[in-house]
Motif scaffolding. Structure first.
Motif, mmCIF file in Angstrom:
data_model
loop_
_atom_site.group_PDB
_atom_site.id
_atom_site.type_symbol
_atom_site.label_atom_id
_atom_site.label_comp_id
_atom_site.label_asym_id
_atom_site.label_seq_id
_atom_site.Cartn_x
_atom_site.Cartn_y
_atom_site.Cartn_z
ATOM 1 N N PRO A 62 -32.681 -31.781 20.372
ATOM 2 C CA PRO A 62 -31.333 -31.644 19.806
ATOM 3 C C PRO A 62 -30.335 -31.016 20.775
ATOM 4 C CG PRO A 62 -32.970 -31.044 18.170
ATOM 5 C CD PRO A 62 -33.716 -31.258 19.452
ATOM 6 N N SER A 63 -30.782 -30.026 21.543
ATOM 7 C CA SER A 63 -29.858 -29.383 22.487
ATOM 8 C C SER A 63 -29.491 -30.329 23.626
ATOM 9 C CB SER A 63 -30.477 -28.103 23.050
ATOM 10 O OG SER A 63 -31.669 -28.402 23.770
ATOM 11 N N GLU A 64 -30.454 -31.118 24.088
ATOM 12 C CA GLU A 64 -30.178 -32.096 25.145
ATOM 13 C C GLU A 64 -29.236 -33.184 24.643
ATOM 14 O OE1 GLU A 64 -34.281 -31.969 27.827
ATOM 15 O OE2 GLU A 64 -34.204 -33.193 25.991
ATOM 16 N N ALA A 65 -29.440 -33.623 23.402
ATOM 17 C CA ALA A 65 -28.565 -34.647 22.823
ATOM 18 C C ALA A 65 -27.139 -34.121 22.677
ATOM 19 C CB ALA A 65 -29.103 -35.087 21.467
ATOM 20 N N ALA A 66 -27.017 -32.866 22.242
ATOM 21 C CA ALA A 66 -25.687 -32.274 22.080
ATOM 22 C C ALA A 66 -24.970 -32.175 23.423
ATOM 23 C CB ALA A 66 -25.804 -30.895 21.445
ATOM 24 N N LYS A 67 -25.723 -31.815 24.467
ATOM 25 C CA LYS A 67 -25.136 -31.714 25.802
ATOM 26 C C LYS A 67 -24.643 -33.071 26.282
ATOM 27 C CE LYS A 67 -26.117 -30.166 30.515
ATOM 28 N NZ LYS A 67 -27.124 -29.587 31.440
ATOM 29 N N SER A 68 -25.422 -34.115 25.989
ATOM 30 C CA SER A 68 -25.051 -35.468 26.398
ATOM 31 C C SER A 68 -23.776 -35.924 25.702
ATOM 32 C CB SER A 68 -26.188 -36.443 26.084
ATOM 33 O OG SER A 68 -25.835 -37.755 26.417
ATOM 34 N N GLU A 69 -23.595 -35.515 24.450
ATOM 35 C CA GLU A 69 -22.414 -35.917 23.686
ATOM 36 C C GLU A 69 -21.156 -35.181 24.134
ATOM 37 O OE1 GLU A 69 -23.495 -35.203 19.670
ATOM 38 O OE2 GLU A 69 -24.885 -36.904 19.542
ATOM 39 N N ARG A 70 -21.343 -34.163 24.980
ATOM 40 C CA ARG A 70 -20.197 -33.376 25.436
ATOM 41 C C ARG A 70 -19.866 -33.646 26.900
ATOM 42 N NH1 ARG A 70 -22.339 -27.903 22.428
ATOM 43 N NH2 ARG A 70 -21.774 -28.526 20.303
ATOM 44 N N ARG A 71 -20.054 -34.874 27.303
ATOM 45 C CA ARG A 71 -19.635 -35.252 28.646
ATOM 46 C C ARG A 71 -18.117 -35.124 28.745
ATOM 47 N NH1 ARG A 71 -23.301 -39.632 27.444
ATOM 48 N NH2 ARG A 71 -25.188 -39.553 28.738
ATOM 49 N N PRO A 72 -17.599 -34.783 29.916
ATOM 50 C CA PRO A 72 -16.135 -34.678 30.060
ATOM 51 C C PRO A 72 -15.452 -36.019 29.818
ATOM 52 C CG PRO A 72 -17.258 -34.328 32.165
ATOM 53 C CD PRO A 72 -18.318 -34.416 31.129
ATOM 54 N N TYR A 73 -14.288 -35.967 29.203
ATOM 55 C CA TYR A 73 -13.557 -37.184 28.837
ATOM 56 C C TYR A 73 -12.667 -37.684 29.976
ATOM 57 C CZ TYR A 73 -14.536 -37.414 23.802
ATOM 58 O OH TYR A 73 -15.123 -37.562 22.577
ATOM 59 N N LEU A 74 -12.590 -39.014 30.091
ATOM 60 C CA LEU A 74 -11.566 -39.712 30.862
ATOM 61 C C LEU A 74 -10.842 -40.618 29.884
ATOM 62 C CD1 LEU A 74 -10.162 -40.625 33.502
ATOM 63 C CD2 LEU A 74 -11.994 -42.295 33.788
ATOM 64 N N VAL A 75 -9.533 -40.445 29.755
ATOM 65 C CA VAL A 75 -8.739 -41.194 28.781
ATOM 66 C C VAL A 75 -7.922 -42.268 29.498
ATOM 67 C CG1 VAL A 75 -7.053 -41.041 26.920
ATOM 68 C CG2 VAL A 75 -8.556 -39.103 27.402
ATOM 69 N N TYR A 76 -8.036 -43.497 29.042
ATOM 70 C CA TYR A 76 -7.260 -44.593 29.618
ATOM 71 C C TYR A 76 -5.945 -44.732 28.861
ATOM 72 C CZ TYR A 76 -5.789 -49.197 31.165
ATOM 73 O OH TYR A 76 -5.059 -50.235 31.681
ATOM 74 N N LYS A 165 -10.761 -29.449 29.120
ATOM 75 C CA LYS A 165 -9.748 -30.283 29.764
ATOM 76 C C LYS A 165 -10.276 -31.704 29.902
ATOM 77 C CE LYS A 165 -7.627 -26.637 32.568
ATOM 78 N NZ LYS A 165 -7.211 -26.226 33.936
ATOM 79 N N TRP A 166 -9.358 -32.667 29.963
ATOM 80 C CA TRP A 166 -9.820 -34.021 30.209
ATOM 81 C C TRP A 166 -9.019 -34.692 31.325
ATOM 82 C CZ3 TRP A 166 -8.965 -36.632 24.740
ATOM 83 C CH2 TRP A 166 -7.614 -36.773 24.475
ATOM 84 N N SER A 167 -9.566 -35.777 31.821
ATOM 85 C CA SER A 167 -8.935 -36.569 32.867
ATOM 86 C C SER A 167 -8.204 -37.735 32.215
ATOM 87 C CB SER A 167 -9.985 -37.102 33.842
ATOM 88 O OG SER A 167 -10.811 -36.054 34.320
ATOM 89 N N ILE A 168 -7.129 -38.212 32.858
ATOM 90 C CA ILE A 168 -6.414 -39.363 32.324
ATOM 91 C C ILE A 168 -6.228 -40.390 33.431
ATOM 92 C CG2 ILE A 168 -5.255 -38.138 30.458
ATOM 93 C CD1 ILE A 168 -2.764 -37.915 32.178
ATOM 94 N N PHE A 169 -6.193 -41.660 33.015
ATOM 95 C CA PHE A 169 -6.035 -42.783 33.938
ATOM 96 C C PHE A 169 -4.912 -43.658 33.395
ATOM 97 C CE2 PHE A 169 -8.338 -45.373 37.209
ATOM 98 C CZ PHE A 169 -7.532 -46.492 37.169
ATOM 99 N N GLY A 170 -3.755 -43.632 34.048
ATOM 100 C CA GLY A 170 -2.576 -44.342 33.542
ATOM 101 C C GLY A 170 -2.245 -45.574 34.354
ATOM 102 N N GLN A 171 -2.234 -46.734 33.698
ATOM 103 C CA GLN A 171 -1.825 -47.984 34.318
ATOM 104 C C GLN A 171 -0.392 -48.305 33.921
ATOM 105 O OE1 GLN A 171 -2.196 -50.346 36.376
ATOM 106 N NE2 GLN A 171 -1.170 -52.126 35.506
#
Length: 471
Positions: A62-76, A165-171
């Motif tokens: 469960p702890s490993e799964a929770a960590k995987s679900e909290r990957r940093p975001y990149l927003v398009y 914080k998250w990353s953004i990618f703007g086209q």
């Protein structure tokens, strides 16, 4: 710095697998219609979160799964304005983002995609033209950024501090939104990627169109050099359309000369010249064989510039250049264009006999919205009065904070295209000089839609600028 806002409310979350080892979660959020007046009601936002689907030999704890679900975001952030996102499996960015450990979020702007849509029927519920115009003011980049920040706060509420914080990618227009984000809420950003999106921060609409019309002239010349037979063909099509007073289209509205010549919007994309020629060739073949345009040809034409299904692109297009109070657009593209010889048809100055005898080509327009569109597109007809009110409006909130950009601390990586027909290269350079710490990849071997047409080159270069060191 902009005022604090509250997190969006997550309404629903549904997940499924997509071929290509993608785990896609469909998300609906609720945000205020008007952040300055939260009691005025709410709108829904839709987004798709994408992660790489792994099927490990040993199931994670469960702890490993929770960590995987909290990957940093990149927003398009999509181009436009007024367009929703494609399916994640159709985006070249998906593979690059997942390979680098991000989870990718495709968030439809308010009024687009599956977010609360903007259309004539919905707009009519707001009341008369002035009420409609007031509602439409809430769909610019400043509000889009507030929506995005509210969603970020919602999705990362239980993330560790270093991942909030998250990353953004703007086209394209997404880059305009990104610069507004950098101005208003830099504390929410880890890094910013831009492709063809260095907005003309200090320039009014007239400046933008004087620059972009010059590039449209060049692309018209390239078109007629490649397809010289279309000089006469386009004249014949225009004469036929004019003699009929415009022609009814299958989905409603009319095929007018202005709408035919709007096909030049595609000239700034990879493959755009050939795409326009294909439409012209089909219309000409119909006229030659039948003396009229078939339904198949007209449906194909309608799909070239879908303003009925994406009305924000038309009604707020010039407003994206009204970057502070005291500036109105006043149909700048029309005013500037009709004074340019190659686009004199905007002022109704077509002389078919003289132009045909001289074999002078009729020039297509580019990324310009004209008042006449609000007479020939069925959805836009109902928005015409509101559009005229917005064209005269000069009370817009600031889109950018130049002082914040000058002291920027968020890493920014941009691709800028010398031959960009939509975002002028020289004006983009001016903006790059305002953003502290930005790294820019400049090229004359790609066009504006390179993120799709030449994705491996342009996205790869952006991530190389991010990952490598320049001594």
């Amino acid at each position: 710095m902009a005022a604090a806002i509250q997190p969006a409310r997550l309404i629903s979350r549904r997940a499924h697998l997509v071929p290509g080892k993608l785990h896609v979660t469909e998300l609906f959020f609720e945000v205020p219609k008007n952040y300055a007046n939260p009691e005025a009601g709410t709108l829904k936002l839709f987004g798709r979160s994408v992660t790489k689907y792994d099927r490990p030999i040993v199931p994670p704890s469960p702890s490993e799964a929770a960590k995987s679900e909290r990957r940093p975001y990149l927003v398009y952030l999509e181009g436009g304005p007024g367009f929703g996102n494609r399916e994640p499996q159709e985006s070249a960015l998906t593979r690059y983002a997942l390979e680098r450990g991000y989870q990718l979020l495709f968030l439809d702007y308010r009024g687009t995609g599956l977010s609360t849509p903007l259309n004539a029927e919905a707009l009519a519920r707001e009341g008369g033209p002035q009420a409609q115009a007031d509602y439409l003011k809430l769909f610019r980049a400043d509000t889009i950024v507030r929506d995005s920040e509210a969603v970020r706060m919602c999705l990362t509420a239980d993330f560790p501090e270093e991942k909030k914080k998250w990353s953004i990618f703007g086209q394209s227009f997404g880059g305009f939104v990104s610069l507004t984000y950098l101005s208003k809420y830099p504390q929410g950003l880890r890094e910013v990627f831009l492709t063809g999106g260095l907005a003309p921060v200090r320039r009014v609409a007239e400046d933008v169109y004087r620059a972009t019309y010059r590039k449209v002239v060049e692309r018209n010349q390239a078109y007629y050099n490649k397809f010289p037979e279309d000089v006469e063909t386009v004249h014949e099509l225009v004469k036929h359309i004019s003699s009929c007073g415009g022609l009814p289209l299958p989905a409603g509205g009319k095929l007018t000369v202005d709408r035919l010549l709007s096909l030049g919007l595609s000239f700034g994309s990879h493959g755009g010249l050939d795409g326009v020629h294909a439409v012209i060739l089909k219309l000409a073949a119909d006229l030659d064989q039948f003396g009229f345009f078939t339904r198949a040809a007209l449906v194909g034409f309608e799909q070239q510039l879908p303003l009925d299904t994406n009305p924000i692109y038309a009604i707020l297009h010039e407003a994206i250049y009204c970057y502070k109070k005291g500036i109105s657009s006043s149909w700048a593209a029309y005013r500037v264009g009709k004074e340019i010889h190659e686009f004199s048809w905007l002022g109704g100055k077509l002389s078919f006999s003289g132009m045909m005898s001289a074999k002078a080509p009729l020039y297509f327009s580019g990324e310009m919205i004209y008042p006449s569109y609000f007479d020939s597109y069925p959805q836009l007809v109902w928005m015409k009065e509101a559009a005229n009110i917005l064209a005269d409006y000069d009370g817009w909130d600031d889109l950018y904070d130049e002082q914040q950009l000058l002291r920027n601390e968020v890493p920014v990586y941009a691709a800028s295209f010398v031959d960009d027909m939509y975002v002028d290269f020289e004006l983009a350079r001016e903006t790059a000089n305002l953003v502290k710490g930005i790294k820019v990849f400049e090229t004359n071997s790609m066009y504006h839609n390179a993120v799709r047409a030449r994705s491996e080159e342009v996205i790869g270069q952006l991530f190389r600028m991010r990952d490598d060191t320049i001594d």
